[in-house]
Every structure is written in structure tokens, then in C-alpha cells.
Scaffold this motif. Structure first.
Motif, short mmCIF file in Angstrom:
data_model
loop_
_atom_site.label_atom_id
_atom_site.label_comp_id
_atom_site.label_asym_id
_atom_site.label_seq_id
_atom_site.Cartn_x
_atom_site.Cartn_y
_atom_site.Cartn_z
N MET A 1 0.84 -0.93 -0.05
CA MET A 1 0.26 -0.06 0.11
C MET A 1 0.47 0.82 -0.08
N GLU A 2 0.88 2.15 -0.71
CA GLU A 2 1.34 3.62 -0.77
C GLU A 2 0.72 4.29 0.08
N GLY A 9 1.22 13.68 -4.22
CA GLY A 9 0.65 12.00 -4.90
C GLY A 9 -0.47 12.26 -5.67
N VAL A 10 -0.86 13.25 -5.90
CA VAL A 10 -1.77 13.34 -6.96
C VAL A 10 -2.10 11.73 -8.55
N SER A 11 -1.18 12.32 -9.90
CA SER A 11 -1.07 12.10 -10.62
C SER A 11 -0.19 10.58 -10.81
N ALA A 14 -3.91 8.89 -9.31
CA ALA A 14 -4.89 8.47 -10.77
C ALA A 14 -4.64 7.77 -11.42
N SER A 15 -3.50 7.62 -11.54
CA SER A 15 -3.09 6.14 -11.86
C SER A 15 -3.25 4.98 -11.47
N ILE A 16 -2.85 4.74 -10.56
CA ILE A 16 -3.29 3.37 -9.96
C ILE A 16 -5.65 3.60 -9.54
N ILE A 159 -3.34 5.57 -0.24
CA ILE A 159 -3.86 6.40 0.59
C ILE A 159 -3.76 7.93 0.06
N LEU A 160 -3.86 8.86 -0.07
CA LEU A 160 -3.65 10.36 -0.67
C LEU A 160 -4.09 10.84 0.59
#
Length: 199
Positions: A1-2, A9-11, A14-16, A159-160
Motif C-alpha cells: 500500500m502506497e 501524489g495526485v497523479s 490517478a494512475s492507480i 492512500i492520498l
């Protein structure tokens, strides 16, 4: 988990999502868990992670009113409320317009709950994803988390975290599918404010 920070970290987040992943993110109401609403497998994972009954539909977050109108038919009342309270803590249930949405999101219904959140971090994520399933990031039946530290779920991909997110009360839910408006959950926006807006 990142663990990803907003906005850097938004981009990555989004890719995840675009690869069929499941992510946890802040909103203006509570921390949410979400995925691509068109991905059947990702939607099923959310039910599994939350321990949520599959006959309970999931809400979808959109980046703008225009994007939301591609998902549902808001009608006169729904459009009025959206213009008044979006971005913000109002979820509107309206007749479905986009039949490609995962059947799991709909849970057998011909309507969809939509919202445009007032959280810059979430809106940045939505600007890249366009749409996100957005349900609270808690096991079903337990309190909704207002901080990243309160998220007790496991099994998601990232998790953002946004230290500046102003998180408040769960959204008010209104249903505009019938002939008269129905408030199905009282949340951050009062019934009085809703009645005033449509008067």
C-alpha cells in the motif's frame, strides 16, 4: 500500500485508479474510498474491503456539474440544487443517464447518487480521473474517518493524505428521482437550506 501526499501524489493516485486500483482519499466531508466507477472488479473490491452489502448502491464523485450531468438526469430541481450547493456537501440521487457505469455501483437501481466535492485535493484527483466512486473509508456500520489516521480499512492500493483538508460532516443526500424531492440523509446541509434553495 502506497502513502501519497497531496498535491505531489495526485497523479500517481490517478494512475492507480485508471489501472483498476482502489484508493483512499480526503474529501470535504470524510475520508473516502474509491475507484473507477466503470470497473466491475474494482467496485467489487470496495464492497469486499468495507464489508458492505452488495445491494447498497455506491455514490460517484464528479469534477464538475457538467461532468455530473453526463452521468445522471438532474432535472430542474436537481440542477437548481447542484448550482447552489456544488462544490459541496450535497449528494443528489437522480435518474441514471450513463448505462456504462458498473452494475455494482447501481446495485439494481436505475438511479445514481452524485456529488461534486469542495476539497481541492479531491478535485485535483477528479481532474485526472473525471469520476470516482466515493464512499466513506470505514467498515460498514462503523464511524466514518475524519483523518487519515482514523482509516482502519486494509486491502486498498494507496492512500492520498492531505494535511490541509478541512473535513466536516457527512453530506446531506437528496433524491430527485420522484415527483417530489426527498431528503434521505440529513448531513452538513440543513433541510431548511434545501427547501429555501428550491422555493
Amino acid at each position: 500500500m502506497e502513502i501519497l501526499d497531496c498535491p505531489d501524489g495526485v497523479s500517481r493516485c490517478a494512475s492507480i485508479v485508471k489501472q483498476g486500483g482502489v484508493v483512499v482519499f480526503p474529501t470535504d466531508t470524510v475520508y473516502g474510498i474509491g475507484c473507477d466507477p466503470y470497473s466491475d472488479s474494482a467496485v467489487l473490491r470496495i464492497f469486499s474491503i468495507k464489508g458492505r452489502q452488495e445491494d447498497k448502491p455506491l455514490p460517484v464523485l464528479a469534477a464538475s456539474l457538467q461532468d455530473a450531468q453526463k452521468l445522471v438526469r438532474l432535472g430542474k430541481t436537481g440542477t437548481l440544487l447542484a448550482k447552489k450547493f456544488w462544490p459541496g456537501a450535497l449528494t443528489i440521487v437522480a435518474p441514471l443517464a450513463d448505462s456504462k457505469i458498473s452494475a455494482g455501483v447501481l446495485a439494481g437501481k436505475k438511479s445514481l447518487a452524485v456529488r461534486v466535492p469542495a476539497c481541492s485535493c479531491t478535485l485535483q484527483l477528479l481532474s485526472l480521473c473525471k469520476y470516482l466512486v466515493g464512499t466513506s473509508a470505514n467498515p460498514s456500520g462503523l464511524p466514518s474517518p475524519k483523518t487519515a489516521q482514523e482509516v482502519s480499512l486494509t486491502g486498498y492500493d494507496a492512500i492520498l493524505v492531505d494535511a490541509d483538508a478541512l473535513i466536516g460532516t457527512a453530506s446531506t443526500i437528496v433524491d430527485v428521482t420522484g415527483p417530489t424531492l426527498e431528503i434521505t440523509r440529513q448531513g452538513a446541509i440543513s433541510a431548511g437550506d434545501i427547501q429555501k434553495a428550491i422555493r
